[in-house]
Design an enzyme around this catalytic site. Structure first.
Site, PDB file in Angstrom:
ATOM      1  N   GLU A   1       0.615  -1.275   0.047  1.00 30.91           N
ATOM      2  CA  GLU A   1       0.042  -0.114  -0.116  1.00 30.91           C
ATOM      3  C   GLU A   1       0.873   1.176   0.015  1.00 30.91           C
ATOM      4  O   GLU A   1       0.318   2.298   0.478  1.00 30.91           O
ATOM      5  CB  GLU A   1      -0.869  -0.082   1.240  1.00 30.91           C
ATOM      6  CG  GLU A   1      -1.969  -1.269   1.311  1.00 30.91           C
ATOM      7  CD  GLU A   1      -2.960  -1.197   0.086  1.00 30.91           C
ATOM      8  OE1 GLU A   1      -3.003  -0.322  -0.812  1.00 30.91           O
ATOM      9  OE2 GLU A   1      -3.967  -1.629   0.395  1.00 30.91           O
TER      10      GLU A   1
ATOM     11  N   HIS B   1      -2.245   3.177   8.148  1.00 32.03           N
ATOM     12  CA  HIS B   1      -3.315   2.264   7.588  1.00 32.03           C
ATOM     13  C   HIS B   1      -3.421   0.984   8.339  1.00 32.03           C
ATOM     14  O   HIS B   1      -2.639   0.459   8.702  1.00 32.03           O
ATOM     15  CB  HIS B   1      -3.074   1.920   6.305  1.00 32.03           C
ATOM     16  CG  HIS B   1      -4.091   1.036   5.762  1.00 32.03           C
ATOM     17  ND1 HIS B   1      -5.446   0.769   5.713  1.00 32.03           N
ATOM     18  CD2 HIS B   1      -3.580  -0.297   5.004  1.00 32.03           C
ATOM     19  CE1 HIS B   1      -5.708  -0.013   5.263  1.00 32.03           C
ATOM     20  NE2 HIS B   1      -4.757  -0.912   4.744  1.00 32.03           N
TER      21      HIS B   1
ATOM     22  N   HIS C   1      -6.608  -2.339   9.629  1.00 32.57           N
ATOM     23  CA  HIS C   1      -7.708  -2.915   9.629  1.00 32.57           C
ATOM     24  C   HIS C   1      -8.351  -3.077  10.889  1.00 32.57           C
ATOM     25  O   HIS C   1      -8.639  -4.155  11.288  1.00 32.57           O
ATOM     26  CB  HIS C   1      -7.483  -4.441   8.881  1.00 32.57           C
ATOM     27  CG  HIS C   1      -7.025  -4.460   7.612  1.00 32.57           C
ATOM     28  ND1 HIS C   1      -6.854  -5.660   6.755  1.00 32.57           N
ATOM     29  CD2 HIS C   1      -6.611  -3.546   6.768  1.00 32.57           C
ATOM     30  CE1 HIS C   1      -6.307  -5.116   5.543  1.00 32.57           C
ATOM     31  NE2 HIS C   1      -5.974  -3.990   5.299  1.00 32.57           N
TER      32      HIS C   1
ATOM     33  N   TYR D   1     -18.466  15.137  19.650  1.00 37.95           N
ATOM     34  CA  TYR D   1     -17.559  16.425  19.311  1.00 37.95           C
ATOM     35  C   TYR D   1     -16.267  15.778  18.777  1.00 37.95           C
ATOM     36  O   TYR D   1     -15.521  16.333  17.837  1.00 37.95           O
ATOM     37  CB  TYR D   1     -17.592  17.515  20.121  1.00 37.95           C
ATOM     38  CG  TYR D   1     -16.643  17.027  21.482  1.00 37.95           C
ATOM     39  CD1 TYR D   1     -16.968  16.549  22.731  1.00 37.95           C
ATOM     40  CD2 TYR D   1     -15.302  17.662  21.531  1.00 37.95           C
ATOM     41  CE1 TYR D   1     -16.466  16.194  23.556  1.00 37.95           C
ATOM     42  CE2 TYR D   1     -14.462  17.297  22.439  1.00 37.95           C
ATOM     43  CZ  TYR D   1     -14.994  16.503  23.595  1.00 37.95           C
ATOM     44  OH  TYR D   1     -14.168  16.207  24.690  1.00 37.95           O
TER      45      TYR D   1
ATOM     46  N   HIS E   1     -12.516  -2.539   3.681  1.00 37.46           N
ATOM     47  CA  HIS E   1     -10.962  -2.559   3.852  1.00 37.46           C
ATOM     48  C   HIS E   1     -10.706  -2.177   5.174  1.00 37.46           C
ATOM     49  O   HIS E   1     -10.112  -3.147   6.054  1.00 37.46           O
ATOM     50  CB  HIS E   1     -10.455  -1.752   2.707  1.00 37.46           C
ATOM     51  CG  HIS E   1      -9.021  -2.054   2.594  1.00 37.46           C
ATOM     52  ND1 HIS E   1      -8.236  -1.941   1.344  1.00 37.46           N
ATOM     53  CD2 HIS E   1      -7.917  -2.219   3.554  1.00 37.46           C
ATOM     54  CE1 HIS E   1      -6.972  -1.992   1.607  1.00 37.46           C
ATOM     55  NE2 HIS E   1      -6.770  -2.477   2.957  1.00 37.46           N
TER      56      HIS E   1
ATOM     57  N   TYR F   1      -6.477  24.712  20.237  1.00 31.85           N
ATOM     58  CA  TYR F   1      -6.440  24.284  21.399  1.00 31.85           C
ATOM     59  C   TYR F   1      -5.007  23.773  21.633  1.00 31.85           C
ATOM     60  O   TYR F   1      -4.364  23.266  21.118  1.00 31.85           O
ATOM     61  CB  TYR F   1      -7.248  22.830  21.396  1.00 31.85           C
ATOM     62  CG  TYR F   1      -7.225  22.235  22.563  1.00 31.85           C
ATOM     63  CD1 TYR F   1      -7.781  22.872  23.759  1.00 31.85           C
ATOM     64  CD2 TYR F   1      -6.492  20.811  22.639  1.00 31.85           C
ATOM     65  CE1 TYR F   1      -7.739  21.799  24.965  1.00 31.85           C
ATOM     66  CE2 TYR F   1      -6.557  20.153  24.003  1.00 31.85           C
ATOM     67  CZ  TYR F   1      -7.153  20.639  25.003  1.00 31.85           C
ATOM     68  OH  TYR F   1      -7.224  19.919  26.151  1.00 31.85           O
TER      69      TYR F   1
END
Ligand SMILES: [Zn+2]
Length: 211
Positions: A73, A92, A94, A113, A155, A209
């Site tokens: 990937e 990334h 799963h 929020y 995915h 923040y």
């Protein structure tokens, strides 16, 4: 950070990603930006068996250096860095709760929020595209737009951050939101959501923040 320090950081973060339940086996991948490209976890090698030298340096043209092949990937990572020039780390996974929603082709709406942590008023889900493909990468870049996280249809999930230290905390937060949202759907299939004004205010406060 120097490349060697980043190799250490990357391996540590990859092991943490699995240890905290965000990912299983060799499915996910992480990268960090370095001076001449990005370092990414290798293809099909369990993180517990990896050394720092197994992390693969990939350049923008897709050529790579090192003793291993990069994660299949790698295009996702390259294209997110190209489209978000300030980003310095990509993850990334799963992760089970995000993947549950991704397999249902559902976005995460503004039910809490903290959804604003991903940079907008919802966390979108892409259409399904084959793993490792340029189509998948193009779809993610387009769906994500200026956001920092999205679900990947059928995915998993992907996120990126300006600070590498913020990467794992953002992924954990998105997974936690996905879990709570799935739990909510079991009680109320159409749960109440925050208004666009509510989310705008949160986004403005997050922008300035300082913890
Ligand atoms: Zn994957």
């Amino acid at each position: 950070m120097k490349t060697q320090k980043m190799r250490k950081f990357l391996l540590h973060t990859a092991r943490e990603m699995n240890a905290c339940g965000l990912n299983q086996g060799t499915a996910g991948n992480i990268s960090v930006w370095v001076e001449n490209g990005f370092l990414i976890t290798p293809s099909a090698l369990p993180y517990v068996e990896c050394t720092e030298e197994d992390m693969v340096l990939v350049k923008a043209d897709g050529t790579f250096e090192g003793i291993r092949k990069p994660s299949s990937e790698w295009r996702l990572h390259r294209d997110l860095y190209l489209n978000h020039p300030q980003s310095r780390a990509v993850l990334h996974a799963h992760s089970p709760w995000c993947t549950t929603l991704a397999c249902l082709e559902r976005d995460i709406p503004a039910f809490h929020y903290m959804v604003a942590m991903a940079g907008g008023d919802h966390i979108p889900c892409t259409a399904y595209r084959p793993f490792g493909s340029q189509e998948l990468s193009d779809s993610i870049v387009k769906t994500m737009g200026p956001l920092r996280a999205c679900l990947m249809g059928h995915h998993g999930m992907i996120c990126h951050t300006v600070s590498p230290d913020a990467l794992l905390p953002l992924a954990i937060e998105v997974e936690s939101l996905a879990r709570i949202y799935v739990q909510m759907l079991q009680i109320n299939p159409e749960p109440p959501l925050l208004s666009p004004e509510d989310m705008r205010e949160v986004l403005e406060r997050f922008a300035t923040y300082k913890p």
